[in-house]
Structure formats: C-alpha cells, structure tokens
Design an enzyme around this catalytic site. Structure first.
Site, PDB file in Angstrom:
ATOM      1  N   VAL A  50     -13.982 -15.699  37.167  1.00  0.00           N
ATOM      2  CA  VAL A  50     -12.868 -15.613  36.236  1.00  0.00           C
ATOM      3  C   VAL A  50     -11.878 -14.603  36.800  1.00  0.00           C
ATOM      4  CG1 VAL A  50     -14.166 -16.290  34.174  1.00  0.00           C
ATOM      5  CG2 VAL A  50     -14.061 -13.880  34.821  1.00  0.00           C
ATOM      6  N   SER A  51     -10.644 -14.646  36.306  1.00  0.00           N
ATOM      7  CA  SER A  51      -9.582 -13.806  36.849  1.00  0.00           C
ATOM      8  C   SER A  51      -9.580 -12.377  36.323  1.00  0.00           C
ATOM      9  CB  SER A  51      -8.219 -14.438  36.559  1.00  0.00           C
ATOM     10  OG  SER A  51      -8.130 -15.700  37.166  1.00  0.00           O
ATOM     11  N   THR A  52      -9.966 -12.189  35.073  1.00  0.00           N
ATOM     12  CA  THR A  52      -9.892 -10.851  34.481  1.00  0.00           C
ATOM     13  C   THR A  52     -11.176 -10.521  33.740  1.00  0.00           C
ATOM     14  OG1 THR A  52      -8.987 -11.619  32.376  1.00  0.00           O
ATOM     15  CG2 THR A  52      -7.395 -11.121  34.122  1.00  0.00           C
ATOM     16  N   GLN A  55     -12.116 -12.126  30.414  1.00  0.00           N
ATOM     17  CA  GLN A  55     -12.652 -13.487  30.379  1.00  0.00           C
ATOM     18  C   GLN A  55     -14.159 -13.523  30.626  1.00  0.00           C
ATOM     19  OE1 GLN A  55     -10.000 -14.826  33.530  1.00  0.00           O
ATOM     20  NE2 GLN A  55      -9.069 -16.268  32.086  1.00  0.00           N
TER      21      GLN A  55
END
Length: 101
Positions: A50-52, A55
């Site tokens: 996931v990007s962050t 999340q």
C-alpha cells in the site's frame, strides 16, 4: 487434448459450454482424477503493498487474500508486504527476498 480424450473415454463428465462453444471443466473434479505430480520444492512469493501507513487495513486484507489464494491452490508460499509509494527495490520486504535469490 487430454481433457477431450478423457471425456470421450467417459473418465470425466462432459463440460459445460459457453455461448461461444468453449469448454468449461470443474477444476475440483479434474484434480481428483489427474495424475499427481511430486510436490514442488518451488515457493511462490506473493507481494502486497500500500502507498501510505493510513492504508494498513487494506494491506491486511491484501495479505489475507493472497494467503487464501495460495493456500487454495496448494502452493508453498510466502507473503511479503510493504508500505510505501512506488516500487523500490531497496524496500525492507523486497531486500529480504532479493537476498535469498
């Protein structure tokens, strides 16, 4: 061609047909009659990202989905997960994988 032969020989039920005439076999029934191969020593690597950090719930769901998919297929597997934007080969999870290859 083996599936068609097995159908002709009566070893398997006739498949369902799509509107286009393609055959659709029941995989569970095929696995029951297919010759068994020796277990593979290969391992499947599943990668979830996931990007962050916000999340992380999504990451947990991704990992669970990958684990259930690999287990359902009878694969030996390992799931690697990371948090971060973009694919970066210096990420902690991928570094662990690359060092073993």
């Amino acid at each position: 061609m083996t599936l068609r032969r097995w159908e002709t020989e009566g070893r398997i039920d006739p498949p369902l047909r799509t509107q286009g005439g393609r055959r659709r076999y029941d995989l569970a029934k095929l696995r029951a009659i297919a010759p068994h191969k020796a277990p593979s020593t290969r391992s499947t690597i599943a990668y979830a990202r996931v990007s962050t950090s916000g999340q992380k719930d999504d990451l947990v769901r991704q990992v669970a989905l990958l684990e259930s998919y690999c287990a359902a297929n009878g694969w030996a597997y390992e799931v690697i997960s990371d948090v971060g934007s973009g694919l970066n080969y210096h990420k902690r999870g991928l570094k662990a994988l690359v060092s073993r290859i």
